[in-house]
Design a protein around this motif. Structure first.
Motif, mmCIF file in Angstrom:
data_model
loop_
_atom_site.group_PDB
_atom_site.id
_atom_site.type_symbol
_atom_site.label_atom_id
_atom_site.label_comp_id
_atom_site.label_asym_id
_atom_site.label_seq_id
_atom_site.Cartn_x
_atom_site.Cartn_y
_atom_site.Cartn_z
ATOM 1 N N THR A 156 5.706 -11.503 2.111
ATOM 2 C CA THR A 156 4.338 -11.421 2.638
ATOM 3 C C THR A 156 4.353 -10.992 4.102
ATOM 4 O O THR A 156 3.582 -10.147 4.528
ATOM 5 N N ARG A 157 5.292 -11.572 4.856
ATOM 6 C CA ARG A 157 5.363 -11.299 6.304
ATOM 7 C C ARG A 157 5.660 -9.840 6.591
ATOM 8 O O ARG A 157 5.083 -9.254 7.506
ATOM 9 N N TYR A 158 6.463 -9.208 5.778
ATOM 10 C CA TYR A 158 6.856 -7.841 6.102
ATOM 11 C C TYR A 158 6.144 -6.794 5.283
ATOM 12 O O TYR A 158 5.630 -5.829 5.804
ATOM 13 N N VAL A 159 6.089 -7.001 3.931
ATOM 14 C CA VAL A 159 5.515 -5.921 3.125
ATOM 15 C C VAL A 159 4.255 -6.358 2.374
ATOM 16 O O VAL A 159 3.785 -5.659 1.498
ATOM 17 N N GLY A 160 3.700 -7.533 2.727
ATOM 18 C CA GLY A 160 2.441 -7.966 2.133
ATOM 19 C C GLY A 160 1.284 -7.102 2.657
ATOM 20 O O GLY A 160 1.499 -6.172 3.443
ATOM 21 N N LYS A 161 0.084 -7.435 2.198
ATOM 22 C CA LYS A 161 -1.095 -6.644 2.550
ATOM 23 C C LYS A 161 -1.261 -6.498 4.060
ATOM 24 O O LYS A 161 -1.614 -5.439 4.559
ATOM 25 N N SER A 162 -0.985 -7.585 4.792
ATOM 26 C CA SER A 162 -1.091 -7.495 6.245
ATOM 27 C C SER A 162 0.260 -7.757 6.902
ATOM 28 O O SER A 162 0.370 -8.365 7.951
ATOM 29 N N GLY A 163 1.288 -7.361 6.158
ATOM 30 C CA GLY A 163 2.630 -7.547 6.699
ATOM 31 C C GLY A 163 2.925 -6.600 7.846
ATOM 32 O O GLY A 163 2.185 -5.641 8.081
ATOM 33 N N LEU A 164 4.026 -6.870 8.524
ATOM 34 C CA LEU A 164 4.355 -6.101 9.715
ATOM 35 C C LEU A 164 4.592 -4.635 9.398
ATOM 36 O O LEU A 164 4.124 -3.748 10.118
ATOM 37 N N VAL A 165 5.289 -4.364 8.338
ATOM 38 C CA VAL A 165 5.563 -2.972 7.970
ATOM 39 C C VAL A 165 4.269 -2.301 7.503
ATOM 40 O O VAL A 165 3.979 -1.175 7.881
ATOM 41 N N THR A 166 3.486 -3.020 6.762
ATOM 42 C CA THR A 166 2.220 -2.469 6.274
ATOM 43 C C THR A 166 1.304 -2.100 7.443
ATOM 44 O O THR A 166 0.670 -1.045 7.444
ATOM 45 N N LYS A 167 1.277 -3.020 8.446
ATOM 46 C CA LYS A 167 0.462 -2.742 9.642
ATOM 47 C C LYS A 167 0.918 -1.472 10.327
ATOM 48 O O LYS A 167 0.117 -0.654 10.738
ATOM 49 N N GLU A 168 2.236 -1.314 10.423
ATOM 50 C CA GLU A 168 2.809 -0.136 11.091
ATOM 51 C C GLU A 168 2.336 1.128 10.392
ATOM 52 O O GLU A 168 1.993 2.111 11.046
#
Lengths: 823, 344
Positions: B28-40
């Motif tokens: 969730t933290r990285y590739v979730g809907k508002s994860g860090l990678v997703t935000k990027e």
């Protein structure tokens, strides 16, 4: 039948060695029960002549002065009863000093002041015979004094031949020799015929007048209602000037080897001829044959006392054939006897019970010099009946009831006369011969008939040859055989008998092997069904985990009472033991006994399929018994043995056999008395009552030494079947409803379920109880039984379809006065 | 944060996730809907179009690496969880199972079943019949009249009512023939009784197997072949049959049969197993008389047939080495419970 090999060999000079006879006799249907090599007396036993016999005063002993030939004059003291008053010259078997016999060395001893030089021996002491009848005694001049006994009493092999009841003709040396001669094609040397009577060919000219009973007695029990002839052939001859005493050594030897006990010359001669020819004879002291007359007659009155020569008393009657002397008895038929019964003095003139045993009157004594020889043919059926009733089984009646050669009578009389003459008697030239004996009739057969029955391809000419060898008169015309059996083969009566003789002499070993080819008649179709059902039940019960037992069907009143079973009605007239006096009336007592064979505390799960014999008639039952845990405790908890577990086995059995089973509560008097009054049910199989199931009554359990609960069932076989039809299962989903019924505890679940099923109709698929509850708030004496009702139809059921059914059910429950428990 | 450090950080977190729940949090933290990678990825829109493509590829590479690591770690953790569950379920299978009862058949019925299986294969029906008999069926109809010495061969238990316990299964010959018509092939099994003191080889109650075949043209060779077939079924292909003349009043000719047995555990020998013969015409006559009395047709005259009889106790004792006939009815579970499975 025992007989020495050398006797047989005398009649069959080319007989194979004794050791080779076993397979030969077996092929003839005369298997050997044994063959015993009997050794000669040991060395050191000699024959000694008595010169004087005198009692030793004040003792039971007799002092015998003996001439022992090379061993000189000797004395012994003997305690044998037959040593008393021995005639000078009589010879004894003397065990000389220094001889070891039976582990004991004999020597010279002083006995009551007499120097006893060795021992005078009995046959038993010399291991020659089983019977100990006192000293062995032989006539004067038997051998030179001092002759070693083994030189005149040779070793032999004794054949013990098993003779089936149909082969009366081989119950003699001659008979066996005849059969062997026919089979092995050996020359047969007939035994000496004895002095031929001067009046040979004519009848009734001997010194004795003989009258036979008229033919025509019918025995009530005889389904054939045949006229029993009584006596149809009677030969009488007289011998005088006999000096009775020991019989010749050679005769004693043969009798002893054949298992008989030598008595005296006259009795031994009679027995010898019976063994040699198969003809029983009776010898009477002529002094007792009043008026030189013999009357063969049925008993004069019911319960006539006859004293036999052994001292036994018998009650003979009008159907028993007796030999009477010529004492003035004015009757010879039963009818006359009854008419004149008051005038006749009973028993007095009875010389014997015909063909069975001689009487005390007429008995041969030590001082008998003149004898009357009776050699006759009597009715086998009459004699067997008399012998059975009187419990008199003698060697003579054994032969008569099987069938003595009807023509043998004169030969038997002459042979006895000859043996007595050889021992010094004077034979009267005349022979009395009366009667018209019945001989085997002509048998018609064809070779092809016999070949078809045997399945063997034996030419008719060979059959003719075989039957001729057996003594038959055969005339053959093409395939047809006309056969007259010899007089001694009274067992040959029908053509199948000829087939057996042909096969026997041709050799059963040549019988080929084929299999029957046949198509069974329609009436036999389905005969196997009951057996298959029984086998299926047996395997299903074993598959459930039960061990099959097979128990005795016998019982006793005591056992039936202990088990509370029906009192036995099928009772033995002749029980062997007190615990087996009748036939069981139920299966479960047998199972209770079998359960007792298990160790204490051991789980028992046994079944039996067997027959019972109650008053209602013989019937077949299956019984199952369980004791102990269904699965005992180990590291895991046990599955306790309960009624529920036991009934579960029954339900599982029924399910595996495709049957519907139901148990209906039994109460009060309906409970079998062997069962716990509260744990008993009627066993209903495919809708029919077949038996019961329950727990054993503790009082009955105690009688059988069984502690703890025992569960039982017993059902009648065959179990009823059911109509079977394939049902395509409905794929529609089920609808279910739960219902808790409150009813008095006395109302069984079965009754509730039956009501629900009956009211619900076709939509109700199953009823299963899931809770039984007793206690508040349910009133005292009542209980709540919650059931799940499963409904299923062709299509998915709607509430509109199920609800009316439920209303109907509730209405029915209330109509019973029962209640419904609200949720 | 650079792409590289983001990726490193994520991979570290994945590797460190102790269980599936922790791994889900990392996901969730990285590739979730508002994860860090997703935000990027969301920042791509602000870049000039000519940079967008290159930057997008860079971020997707990071995302791909993280997702691959997640999948791998997830599989690993799932396997570990399953292993742990299975380990917790382990059972000591050497402990005994639930001691359920094991059933079995009585040795006499084992032998009977062996015998009847052979006859069923040859088309015989297996039947049973009454053990209490009358004198007529047990003796008279079998050509053993009341005065016949052959009665001495069969000591009889008489009943108080004048009937008797059957001394052989042969009365079933009469009963079956009266109720059926030839041709026929049956074997009878059942108990029989003799008035005899009990010892190791004698019993007052024992069993017999009786065979009966009637038809047209049945011969004695058919009888011998049938016995030989049974012998081979019982004792194997090397078994041979020997016939010797004997006497049973209800057959003529009569024979005793023995079987040559190649004993796998001892001395091979001839076993005297029973008696047999061709049915006596008087037996057929007695059957027809009984049929006539019941108003049925006489159908046995002129037929031929054979009968044989043998004792399963004797076979069981010889075959299984049972030393004493009394063992059969004592029902000791340790004795009768042995006869299970293939008995050889």
């Amino acid at each position: 039948m025992k007989l020495p090999y050398t006797w047989l060999k005398e009649l069959l000079p080319d007989l194979p060695a004794a050791a080779e006879l076993e397979p030969i006799l077996a092929q003839l249907g005369l298997p050997l029960e044994g063959i015993e090599d009997v050794p000669a007396p040991i060395e050191g036993v000699v024959l000694a002549a008595v010169t004087e016999a005198a009692p030793i005063e004040g003792t039971q002993l007799t002092r015998l002065a003996l001439d022992v030939g090379p061993h000189g004059a000797r004395t012994i003291a003997s305690g044998a009863p037959n040593a008393v008053g021995l005639r000078a010259g009589t010879m004894v078997a003397l065990v000389t000093p220094g001889t070891t016999l039976g582990g004991m060395e004999y020597g010279v001893r002083m006995l009551q002041g007499v120097e006893s030089w060795g021992m005078a021996a009995s046959a038993k002491e010399l291991n020659l015979g089983e019977a100990a009848a006192g000293l062995m005694l032989f006539p004067a001049g038997t051998a030179a004094p001092g002759t070693p006994m083994h030189t005149v009493w040779a070793a032999d092999s004794v054949l013990d031949v098993e003779v089936t009841p149909n082969r009366a003709d081989v119950l003699s040396v001659l008979g066996l020799a005849r059969d062997l001669a026919a089979f092995l094609k050996l020359k047969l040397v007939m035994p000496d015929a004895g002095p031929q009577p001067a009046n040979s060919g004519s009848k009734g000219e001997g010194e004795i007048r003989v009258s036979l009973p008229p033919r025509g007695l019918i025995i009530e029990r005889d389904p054939s209602r045949k006229l029993r002839f009584g006596c149809d052939h009677f030969a009488a001859r007289t011998v005088s000037d006999i000096q009775n005493g020991p019989s010749p050594l050679w005769m004693q030897r043969r009798l002893t080897l054949a298992g008989m006990r030598p008595i005296d010359l006259i009795v031994d001669a009679s027995n010898y001829v019976m063994l040699e020819l198969g003809q029983p004879t009776a010898l009477y002291d002529r002094r007792d044959v009043t008026d030189d007359q013999i009357i063969v007659s049925f008993g004069l009155r019911q319960g006539e006392t006859v004293r036999d020569l052994m001292g036994g008393e018998h009650q003979a009657g009008p159907e028993d054939l007796l030999i009477l002397d010529g004492r003035p008895v004015p009757v010879s038929t039963v009818a006359e006897a009854f008419a004149t019964a008051g005038e006749v003095k009973v028993g007095q003139g009875v010389l014997g019970i015909a063909g069975i045993m001689g009487g005390e009157h007429g008995r041969v004594r030590a001082d008998t010099t003149d004898v009357v020889i009776e050699s006759a043919h009597f009715d086998p059926v009459l004699l067997r009946r008399t012998s059975t009733r009187l419990g008199l089984n003698t060697d003579a009646v054994y032969r008569y009831e099987r069938g003595v050669d009807p023509l043998l009578a004169p030969r038997g009389a002459n042979r006895v006369a000859g043996l007595l003459a050889a021992a010094g008697g004077t034979v009267h030239p005349g022979l009395t011969l009366v009667g018209t004996p019945e001989v085997p009739g002509v048998i018609q057969a064809t070779g092809s008939q016999i070949r078809a029955l045997l399945g063997m391809d034996i030419p008719t000419s060979e059959m003719e040859e075989i039957l001729t060898r057996l003594g038959c008169t055969v005339s053959a015309e093409g395939d047809a055989l006309t056969v007259t059996p010899p007089s001694w083969r009274i067992d040959m009566a029908i053509w199948q008998d000829l087939a057996e003789e042909v096969a026997r002499l041709h050799g059963f070993i040549h019988l080929p092997e084929t299999l029957p080819t046949l198509r069974v008649h329609a009436s036999n179709i389905g005969a196997e069904k009951e057996g298959l059902a029984r086998a299926g039940l047996r395997r299903a019960l074993a598959g459930l985990g039960a061990q099959e037992v097979v128990t005795y069907t016998f019982t006793s009143d005591e056992e039936a009472a202990k088990a509370r079973a029906e009192v036995p009605g099928v009772r033995l007239r002749n029980p062997l033991t007190a615990d087996r006096t009748a036939m069981r009336t139920a299966l479960y007592p047998s199972l209770l006994k079998a359960a007792g064979a298990h160790a204490k505390g051991e789980r028992v799960l046994i079944f039996e399929i067997g027959r019972i014999f109650p008053a209602s008639g013989e019937a077949e039952r299956v019984g199952l018994l369980m004791r102990g845990d269904l699965a005992p405790k180990t590291h895991q908890p046990q599955i306790a043995g309960s009624f529920g577990a036991f009934k579960g086995l029954l339900e599982s059995l029924a399910a595996s056999l495709g049957a519907g089973v139901e148990v209906r509560q039994l109460r009060g008097d309906a409970v079998p008395t062997a069962l716990h009054p509260g744990i008993a049910g009627e066993l209903v199989w495919n809708g029919q009552s077949v038996g019961w199931i329950g727990a054993l009554h503790p009082a009955v359990a105690a009688e059988f030494g069984l502690k703890g609960e025992t569960f039982l069932l017993e059902a009648a076989l065959p179990l009823p079947g059911r109509a079977w039809a394939f049902r395509d299962p409905s794929r529609a989903p089920a609808a279910w409803r739960d219902l808790a019924v409150i009813a008095p505890t006395a109302v069984s679940y079965g009754e509730m379920a039956a009501l629900l099923k009956a009211e619900a109709g076709a939509l109700l698929e199953t009823v299963e109880p899931f809770d039984v509850y007793v206690g508040a708030p349910i009133p005292e004496g009542e209980r709540s039984v919650a059931v799940r009702l499963v409904f299923r139809g062709e299509k998915t059921l709607t509430d509109a379809e199920v609800d009316p059914v439920m209303e109907r059910l509730i209405g029915a429950i209330r109509a019973q006065g029962w209640g419904i428990r609200d949720k | 944060m650079t792409d590289q450090s983001l990726q490193d950080q994520a991979l570290q977190a994945i590797a460190a996730a102790p269980d599936l729940d922790a791994l889900q949090a990392v996901k969730t933290r990285y590739v979730g809907k508002s994860g860090l990678v997703t935000k990027e990825l969301g920042t791509l829109g602000k870049l000039p179009p000519e940079e967008r493509k290159a930057r997008g590829a860079e971020i997707n590479a990071v995302r791909g690496a993280i997702e691959a690591a997640l999948t791998e770690r997830e599989a690993l953790l799932k396997q570990a969880a399953l292993d742990a569950k299975l380990a917790s379920e382990a059972i000591d299978v050497t402990l005994p199972g639930l001691p359920l009862p094991a059933g079995g058949l009585h040795p006499i019925n084992r032998v009977y079943d062996d015998l009847t299986a052979i006859y069923e294969r040859m088309g015989y029906a297996v039947i049973e019949g009454p053990e209490v008999e009358d004198e007529h069926h047990n003796f008279e109809a079998l050509n053993v009249p009341w005065y016949h010495p052959a009665r001495d061969l069969q000591d009889t238990f008489w009943l108080e009512d004048g009937r008797l316990l059957r001394t052989h299964t042969s009365p079933m010959q009469i009963r079956y023939m009266v109720n059926h018509e030839p041709a026929l092939k049956v074997v009878v099994r059942g108990k029989v009784y003799r008035y005899e003191a009990t010892d190791a080889t004698h019993e007052a109650m024992f069993h017999q197997l009786e065979g009966l075949v009637v038809g047209d043209g049945i011969s004695m060779t058919d009888l011998k072949g049938t016995i030989a077939e049974m012998a081979r079924g019982l004792y194997g292909p090397t078994a041979r049959v020997r016939f010797q003349p004997s006497y049973y009043p209800f057959v003529e000719p009569g024979a005793d049969f023995a079987v040559w047995w190649e004993n796998p555990r001892g001395e091979s020998k001839w076993l005297e197993l029973g008696g047999c013969g061709m049915i006596h015409p008087n037996v057929f006559k007695a059957v027809d008389d009984l049929r006539e009395a019941e108003g049925r047709e006489r159908v046995y005259e002129g037929k031929t047939g054979f009968a044989f009889g043998l004792g399963p106790e004797r076979i069981a004792m010889l075959k299984y080495g049972i030393p004493d006939i009394r063992y059969f009815y004592a029902n000791d579970p340790k004795v009768i419970g042995q006869f299970r499975g293939e008995l050889g």
